[in-house]
Scaffold this active site. Structure first.
Site, PDB file in Angstrom:
ATOM      1  N   CYS A 105      60.577  55.053  55.126  1.00  0.00           N
ATOM      2  CA  CYS A 105      60.121  54.254  53.979  1.00  0.00           C
ATOM      3  C   CYS A 105      59.388  55.087  53.009  1.00  0.00           C
ATOM      4  CB  CYS A 105      59.281  53.357  54.560  1.00  0.00           C
ATOM      5  SG  CYS A 105      60.019  51.745  55.276  1.00  0.00           S
TER       6      CYS A 105
ATOM      7  N   GLU B  76      57.807  43.525  51.710  1.00  0.00           N
ATOM      8  CA  GLU B  76      57.153  43.672  53.090  1.00  0.00           C
ATOM      9  C   GLU B  76      56.212  44.805  53.174  1.00  0.00           C
ATOM     10  OE1 GLU B  76      58.193  46.024  55.300  1.00  0.00           O
ATOM     11  OE2 GLU B  76      59.808  46.825  54.082  1.00  0.00           O
TER      12      GLU B  76
ATOM     13  N   GLY C 249      57.125  60.899  57.723  1.00  0.00           N
ATOM     14  CA  GLY C 249      58.254  61.054  57.681  1.00  0.00           C
ATOM     15  C   GLY C 249      58.857  59.452  57.585  1.00  0.00           C
TER      16      GLY C 249
ATOM     17  N   ARG D 202      64.471  58.783  61.820  1.00  0.00           N
ATOM     18  CA  ARG D 202      64.875  59.067  60.311  1.00  0.00           C
ATOM     19  C   ARG D 202      63.819  59.537  59.576  1.00  0.00           C
ATOM     20  NH1 ARG D 202      66.671  53.118  58.508  1.00  0.00           N
ATOM     21  NH2 ARG D 202      64.725  52.665  59.709  1.00  0.00           N
TER      22      ARG D 202
ATOM     23  N   LYS E 110      56.993  58.649  64.102  1.00  0.00           N
ATOM     24  CA  LYS E 110      55.454  58.476  64.515  1.00  0.00           C
ATOM     25  C   LYS E 110      55.461  57.591  65.958  1.00  0.00           C
ATOM     26  CE  LYS E 110      54.845  53.901  62.274  1.00  0.00           C
ATOM     27  NZ  LYS E 110      54.163  52.787  61.743  1.00  0.00           N
TER      28      LYS E 110
ATOM     29  N   ALA F 159      45.579  64.694  58.656  1.00  0.00           N
ATOM     30  CA  ALA F 159      46.165  65.526  58.332  1.00  0.00           C
ATOM     31  C   ALA F 159      46.881  66.283  59.353  1.00  0.00           C
ATOM     32  CB  ALA F 159      45.176  66.720  57.898  1.00  0.00           C
TER      33      ALA F 159
ATOM     34  N   PHE G 208      45.080  56.740  56.587  1.00  0.00           N
ATOM     35  CA  PHE G 208      46.117  57.600  55.952  1.00  0.00           C
ATOM     36  C   PHE G 208      45.249  58.696  55.470  1.00  0.00           C
ATOM     37  CE2 PHE G 208      50.238  55.585  56.049  1.00  0.00           C
ATOM     38  CZ  PHE G 208      49.914  54.515  56.820  1.00  0.00           C
TER      39      PHE G 208
ATOM     40  N   THR H  82      63.279  46.957  49.887  1.00  0.00           N
ATOM     41  CA  THR H  82      62.726  47.692  49.034  1.00  0.00           C
ATOM     42  C   THR H  82      63.658  47.968  48.015  1.00  0.00           C
ATOM     43  OG1 THR H  82      61.172  48.452  50.468  1.00  0.00           O
ATOM     44  CG2 THR H  82      61.115  49.601  48.467  1.00  0.00           C
TER      45      THR H  82
ATOM     46  N   LEU I 190      55.399  45.891  56.359  1.00  0.00           N
ATOM     47  CA  LEU I 190      55.499  46.229  57.880  1.00  0.00           C
ATOM     48  C   LEU I 190      55.455  47.521  58.245  1.00  0.00           C
ATOM     49  CD1 LEU I 190      58.156  43.612  58.293  1.00  0.00           C
ATOM     50  CD2 LEU I 190      55.718  42.977  58.389  1.00  0.00           C
TER      51      LEU I 190
HETATM   52  C1  UDX Z   1      55.316  52.305  55.704  1.00  0.00           C
HETATM   53  C2  UDX Z   1      54.170  51.483  55.108  1.00  0.00           C
HETATM   54  O1  UDX Z   1      52.846  51.773  55.929  1.00  0.00           O
HETATM   55  C3  UDX Z   1      54.553  49.921  55.342  1.00  0.00           C
HETATM   56  O2  UDX Z   1      53.254  49.210  54.754  1.00  0.00           O
HETATM   57  C4  UDX Z   1      55.629  49.872  54.616  1.00  0.00           C
HETATM   58  O3  UDX Z   1      55.985  48.488  54.506  1.00  0.00           O
HETATM   59  C5  UDX Z   1      57.015  50.544  55.244  1.00  0.00           C
HETATM   60  O4  UDX Z   1      56.313  51.994  55.322  1.00  0.00           O
HETATM   61  P1  UDX Z   1      55.813  52.973  58.278  1.00  0.00           P
HETATM   62  O5  UDX Z   1      57.128  53.840  57.625  1.00  0.00           O
HETATM   63  O6  UDX Z   1      56.181  52.157  59.494  1.00  0.00           O
HETATM   64  O7  UDX Z   1      55.063  52.231  57.052  1.00  0.00           O
HETATM   65  O8  UDX Z   1      54.865  54.009  58.733  1.00  0.00           O
HETATM   66  P2  UDX Z   1      53.483  54.449  58.267  1.00  0.00           P
HETATM   67  O9  UDX Z   1      52.373  53.836  59.513  1.00  0.00           O
HETATM   68  O10 UDX Z   1      53.131  54.307  56.952  1.00  0.00           O
HETATM   69  O11 UDX Z   1      53.681  56.151  58.579  1.00  0.00           O
HETATM   70  C6  UDX Z   1      54.317  56.952  57.696  1.00  0.00           C
HETATM   71  C7  UDX Z   1      54.080  58.557  57.911  1.00  0.00           C
HETATM   72  O12 UDX Z   1      53.062  58.872  57.677  1.00  0.00           O
HETATM   73  C8  UDX Z   1      54.361  58.835  59.478  1.00  0.00           C
HETATM   74  O13 UDX Z   1      55.263  59.736  59.646  1.00  0.00           O
HETATM   75  C9  UDX Z   1      52.692  59.161  60.015  1.00  0.00           C
HETATM   76  O14 UDX Z   1      52.940  60.177  61.037  1.00  0.00           O
HETATM   77  C10 UDX Z   1      52.343  59.799  58.583  1.00  0.00           C
HETATM   78  N1  UDX Z   1      50.815  59.556  58.605  1.00  0.00           N
HETATM   79  C11 UDX Z   1      50.569  58.353  58.692  1.00  0.00           C
HETATM   80  C12 UDX Z   1      50.067  60.686  58.503  1.00  0.00           C
HETATM   81  O15 UDX Z   1      50.681  61.823  58.612  1.00  0.00           O
HETATM   82  N2  UDX Z   1      48.794  60.703  58.199  1.00  0.00           N
HETATM   83  C13 UDX Z   1      48.249  59.488  58.212  1.00  0.00           C
HETATM   84  O16 UDX Z   1      46.894  59.348  58.126  1.00  0.00           O
HETATM   85  C14 UDX Z   1      48.994  58.183  58.257  1.00  0.00           C
END
Ligand code: UDX
Length: 458
Positions: free
Chosen positions: A279, A152, A276, A346, A339, A271, A268, A121, A154
């Site tokens: 990314c 990506e 965290g 991290r 998560k 609440a 997404f 990124t 992912l």
């Molecule tokens: C994210 C993007 O989703 C992905 O497309 C990108 O390439 C990399 O960054 P990731 O960091 O693996 O992926 O986590 P993600 O599933 O997006 O969740 C991020 C954070 O948001 C987590 O801490 C999760 O607990 C929080 N979250 C997610 C919420 O608090 N509420 C939601 O409704 C969804």
């Protein structure tokens, strides 16, 4: 087509092994010789669902090889994926020094044409800089370099599934030749011609992913714009949760109904303790910086970031309200990873929560199904226990900070009996208030009615 993947972190490992699974020959390298030795030994340094079996298969079948010799990987490849880290600097900008080092290496070692693909990124306009660096450091000025951006999307925990079943594959290119090369590379995914490591025997029906061809600058922006929008959605849901607490609504009901509108979408909008990981928080920060430097005030994102940082304060307020005196209180923590289904801690909200509880004099015990080894590095003297019931034993409060499925399935009646005070503060809105009420817990979460059999206010 021969591929090289430079950087065997999370993105590089998933990209390299999945492209090998899709039928390509991949040489993966990293300047961390210990990491390469570990991989050559058949050990995967990260926890990611299905990744170990994909790597094992493609290494056994000879399509993926690891080498500590970065120059060898460059020389052998037609297409090079740059998957090195771009961590934030103190000012919040992305640190691009690893990308520059790789560009210099590629420029020095290449004697045949290369398509150099940014996977990391990166801020918009990195493609331009990358192209310049390849040209100015090239030893052989006859060598042709093409640059592309292929962001990506992912998600940790479902990265292998996301790779084989993407919504879209975005390629930012400057010429038809690069577009064609990338189209060929992704043809097995676009045409469904792969052995899916996730779904056996058949993948569920899904729409064909769109192959989106853009300029390099657009592709770079698409990545930032996507992740930042996800962060915006989460912060929006979290402000709704605060409003529900003041006005008496239930945020789960509100976001569910709001999300049924296909223009908004239900994902997404969960609440809780906020986002965290390495990314979303980092990408939002970098996007704000990027906009600032371009003279655009992105107050919308600054607010999303501020709301997110405040989630931890909001959780601490709830704990203090319930416990009154924090000093020497026994607190159990369920979940440390940012998560579920990952060992990544991290920028995990749980880390900051634990730090602040300990600073207030609380005695903390914690557990996580996968993240304990990493947590031990951050908190060498923290009591980390494998058994969640032991974490609950004698606790004045139990906090849910990551919504692992294992925690939902715990024997909550037993947990209640183990605790000194049956108080659960659910930072992820994972459990149902009615169930916890029926079991006799004091139960608090975000934006939903609280339940306390004994009044917690004096
Ligand atoms: C994210 C993007 O989703 C992905 O497309 C990108 O390439 C990399 O960054 P990731 O960091 O693996 O992926 O986590 P993600 O599933 O997006 O969740 C991020 C954070 O948001 C987590 O801490 C999760 O607990 C929080 N979250 C997610 C919420 O608090 N509420 C939601 O409704 C969804």
């Amino acid at each position: 087509m021969k591929l090289a993947v430079i950087g065997c972190g999370y993105v590089g490992l998933v990209t390299g092994s999945c492209l090998a699974e899709a039928g390509h020959e991949v040489l993966a390298t990293d300047n961390d010789a210990f990491r390469i030795a570990t991989l050559q030994d058949g050990k995967i340094p990260i926890y990611e669902l299905h990744l170990d079996s994909v790597v094992e298969t493609v290494v056994r079948e000879g399509r993926l090889r690891f080498t500590a010799d970065c120059a060898e990987a460059v020389r052998a490849a037609d297409v090079i994926f740059i998957c090195v880290g771009t961590p934030p600097t103190d000012s919040g900008d992305a640190d691009l020094s690893a990308i520059e080092n790789v560009a210099r290496l590629i420029a020095r070692e290449s004697s045949t044409p290369k398509l150099v693909v940014e996977k990391s990124t990166v801020p918009a306009q990195t493609g331009e800089q990358l192209k310049r660096a390849l040209q100015v450091y090239a030893r052989n000025t006859d060598v042709k370099f093409h640059v592309a951006s292929n962001p990506e999307f992912l998600r940790e925990g479902t990265a292998v599934e996301d790779f084989f079943h993407p919504d879209r594959i975005v390629v930012g290119v400057e010429d038809k030749e690069s577009e064609q090369q990338l189209r060929e590379l992704y043809a097995p995914i676009l045409e469904g011609r792969f052995r899916c490591p996730v779904h056996q025997p058949n993948c569920p029906p899904a729409a064909t992913p769109e192959f989106v061809v853009t300029t390099i600058a657009s592709a770079e922006l698409i990545k930032h714009a996507s992740n930042s929008f996800l962060g915006l959605k989460i912060s929006y849901a979290n402000v709704l949760a605060d409003l529900c607490e003041r006005l008496g609504g239930n945020v789960d009901e509100v976001t569910r109904a709001v999300g049924l509108d296909p223009r908004i979408g239900g994902q997404f909008l969960k609440a809780g303790l906020g986002f965290g990981g390495f990314c979303l928080p980092k990408d939002i920060q970098a996007f704000i910086k990027l906009a600032d430097r371009a003279g655009i005030e992105f107050g919308l994102l600054k607010e999303a970031e501020r709301v997110n940082k405040q989630r931890i304060d909001r959780l601490l307020e709830k704990i203090k309200k319930a416990l009154w005196v924090m000093k020497e209180k026994q607190i159990g923590v369920l979940g440390i990873a940012f998560k579920p289904n990952t060992d990544d801690i991290r920028l995990a909200p749980a880390i900051e929560v634990i730090r602040r509880l300990r600073a207030e004099g609380c005695v903390v015990r914690a557990t996580d199904p996968e993240a304990m080894t990493r947590a031990r590095v951050v908190f060498p003297d923290l009591s980390l226990l494998v058994d969640p019931y032991e974490v609950a034993r004698g606790a004045d409060a139990l906090l849910i900070l990551t919504e692992w499925e294992q925690f939902r399935r715990l024997d909550w009646k037993r947990i209640r009996n183990e605790m000194a005070r049956p108080l659960v503060i659910d930072g992820r809105n994972m459990l149902r208030t009615a169930d916890m009420q029926a079991l006799g817990f004091e139960y608090m979460s975000f934006g939903r009615p609280e339940f306390a059999p004994v009044p917690s206010k004096f």
